[in-house]
Scaffold this active site. Structure first.
Site, PDB file in Angstrom:
ATOM      1  N   LYS A 198     -12.063  -0.631   0.661  1.00  0.00           N
ATOM      2  CA  LYS A 198     -11.270   0.147  -0.301  1.00  0.00           C
ATOM      3  C   LYS A 198     -12.041   0.243  -1.615  1.00  0.00           C
ATOM      4  O   LYS A 198     -12.983   1.019  -1.691  1.00  0.00           O
ATOM      5  CB  LYS A 198      -9.882  -0.460  -0.411  1.00  0.00           C
ATOM      6  CG  LYS A 198      -9.110  -0.171   0.891  1.00  0.00           C
ATOM      7  CD  LYS A 198      -7.756  -0.803   1.001  1.00  0.00           C
ATOM      8  CE  LYS A 198      -7.097  -0.343   2.297  1.00  0.00           C
ATOM      9  NZ  LYS A 198      -6.307  -1.370   2.954  1.00  0.00           N
ATOM     10  N   SER A 221       0.793  -1.223   0.000  1.00  0.00           N
ATOM     11  CA  SER A 221       0.000   0.000   0.000  1.00  0.00           C
ATOM     12  C   SER A 221       0.827   1.276   0.000  1.00  0.00           C
ATOM     13  O   SER A 221       0.328   2.325  -0.368  1.00  0.00           O
ATOM     14  CB  SER A 221      -0.930   0.004   1.205  1.00  0.00           C
ATOM     15  OG  SER A 221      -0.194  -0.134   2.398  1.00  0.00           O
ATOM     16  N   HIS A 252      -5.445  -4.005  -1.487  1.00  0.00           N
ATOM     17  CA  HIS A 252      -5.321  -2.945  -2.494  1.00  0.00           C
ATOM     18  C   HIS A 252      -5.378  -3.494  -3.920  1.00  0.00           C
ATOM     19  O   HIS A 252      -5.167  -2.745  -4.869  1.00  0.00           O
ATOM     20  CB  HIS A 252      -4.016  -2.158  -2.296  1.00  0.00           C
ATOM     21  CG  HIS A 252      -4.089  -1.169  -1.178  1.00  0.00           C
ATOM     22  ND1 HIS A 252      -4.608   0.093  -1.331  1.00  0.00           N
ATOM     23  CD2 HIS A 252      -3.729  -1.269   0.120  1.00  0.00           C
ATOM     24  CE1 HIS A 252      -4.548   0.743  -0.172  1.00  0.00           C
ATOM     25  NE2 HIS A 252      -4.020  -0.066   0.726  1.00  0.00           N
TER      26      HIS A 252
END
Ligand SMILES: *Cc1c(COP(=O)(O)O)cnc(C)c1O
Length: 393
Positions: free
Chosen positions: A240, A181, A209
């Protein structure tokens, strides 16, 4: 001396070192633009990759679920907290990922805390990438197993560590972030899988991610490398790209069944709320219907990165929409962030211990929610501040 003087001193030390976190307060939904302390600013901070955090269909799904199911889950899942919505979401996530089964948690952090201690005990060894996320590290520590860190993204270092240690332990686990990340680089999961296969070791990837970002239509790192059926455990987050809240573990049905029996955050912390769960279901619908948002995310990030390089910025080794703007020392990164903010751009400075000393940066998070005009405005602010602070010519 009071009992908490040491805390006051520690905090003063953080401020001096430029490592103190100043947390801004938002009074708007997540999106390309935010209202922060009454001021409208361009948002380069959130993990809302696809702009789903305030998508009308997702908001509507949450409202409908609140009308039908209320808000609170009432209990932990194993007592009286599992709703049909939870099971439906798990079925849909398993299908989306192309695996046998999935189980949801309250967060990605909890998914790691549930999974690693359920798979590893104190007679076992964990081979963990040196830059793995804090929740993986905490999950490893909670397991009581021996933790051996291998060099970042190095299958060679992993294999050396295995050769030197494996025989002294009962069982083993290899664990890595899918997309890292802070740098936006992708784990070489194909090569890591070859090592895992050679030594017959369980392989786990945390794709927080990567989901909704890489792979076909955002199906994640396993799809990106064509490793379907080969990675034992895929951890993910619904906070996310999915735009909501929650964590997920996908993989073999025996592993998922085991987590329903032994995952401590599943057994001892209440379920995701019904509106969250319904919102996640709507996010899966959107991802399955079209790749439009994922495509937009990539065209935005390719554009932004190319323009930043053109301006002379060092954007590191990123292979994903995460765009680190490398600045070096933490005080410079903090000053850069403050001056960007004065120009109407919200970009977070990140320093030690989140990244190594001397590797402070502004991390720009590109989203499908940004328009080209938004990105151009951001680029203009970066150019202005970069020149003023002598980072670029
Ligand atoms: C963000 C992140 C998490 C935590 O996810 P939450 O759902 O926010 O708790 C876990 N692992 C990695 C690799 C992450 O980047």
């Amino acid at each position: 001396m009071s009992k908490i003087d040491w805390i006051t001193q520690e905090i003063a030390g953080l401020k001096e070192a430029g490592l103190y976190n100043t947390i801004r307060t938002l009074s708007s939904p997540q999106g390309a633009w935010l209202v922060v302390d009454g001021k409208k600013v361009l948002n380069f901070c959130s993990n809302n990759y696809l702009g789903l955090a305030n998508h009308p269909r997702i908001v509507a799904a949450a409202k409908d679920a609140a009308d039908k199911y209320g808000v609170g889950p009432g209990a932990v899942r194993s007592i009286a907290g599992t709703m049909d919505l939870h099971l439906e979401l798990e079925k849909r996530l398993a299908a989306f990922k192309g695996v046998e089964a999935a189980i949801t948690f309250q967060s990605g952090f909890n998914a790691n805390l549930a999974t690693i201690p359920a798979l590893v005990g104190k007679e076992d060894v964990i081979f963990s990438d040196r830059l793995n996320h804090a929740s993986i590290i905490d999950g490893c520590r909670l397991s009581g197993g021996k933790i051996i860190a291998y060099e970042h993204n190095s299958p060679e270092s992993l294999e050396e560590a295995i050769k030197a240690n494996l025989s002294q332990y009962r069982r083993a686990l290899i664990v890595t972030d899918g997309v890292f990340s802070m740098d936006g680089d992708i784990a070489p999961l194909d090569k890591i899988y070859e090592v895992a296969k050679k030594y017959d070791i369980l392989l786990m990837v945390d794709d927080a991610h990567g989901e909704g970002v890489i792979g076909k239509g955002g199906r994640g790192i396993v799809d990106h490398f064509g490793l379907h059926g080969k990675v034992d455990v895929e951890v993910g987050t619904l906070s996310k790209a999915f735009g909501v809240m929650g964590g997920v573990v996908a993989g073999d049905k025996a592993i998922v069944e085991w987590l329903r029996q032994r995952g401590r955050p599943f057994l001892f912390s209440s379920a995701l709320t019904a509106p969250d769960t319904a919102a996640c279901l709507a996010a899966v619908d959107l991802l399955e219907e079209s790749t439009e948002l994922v495509d937009k995310l990539w065209s935005n990030s390719n554009y932004f990165k190319a323009e930043m390089k053109q301006l002379g910025f060092d954007t590191g080794v990123s292979q994903t929409p995460i765009t680190p703007v490398m600045l070096g020392e933490a005080p410079l990164a903090q000053q850069f962030s403050r001056e960007l903010y004065a120009e109407g751009v919200f970009g977070m400075a990140i320093g030690y211990p989140t990244v190594p000393q001397g590797k402070a940066r502004i991390r720009v998070m590109i989203s499908a929610a940004h328009s080209t005009e938004d990105l151009d405005q951001g680029l203009e602010a970066f150019a202005k501040v970069g020149k003023r602070l002598g980072v670029i010519q």
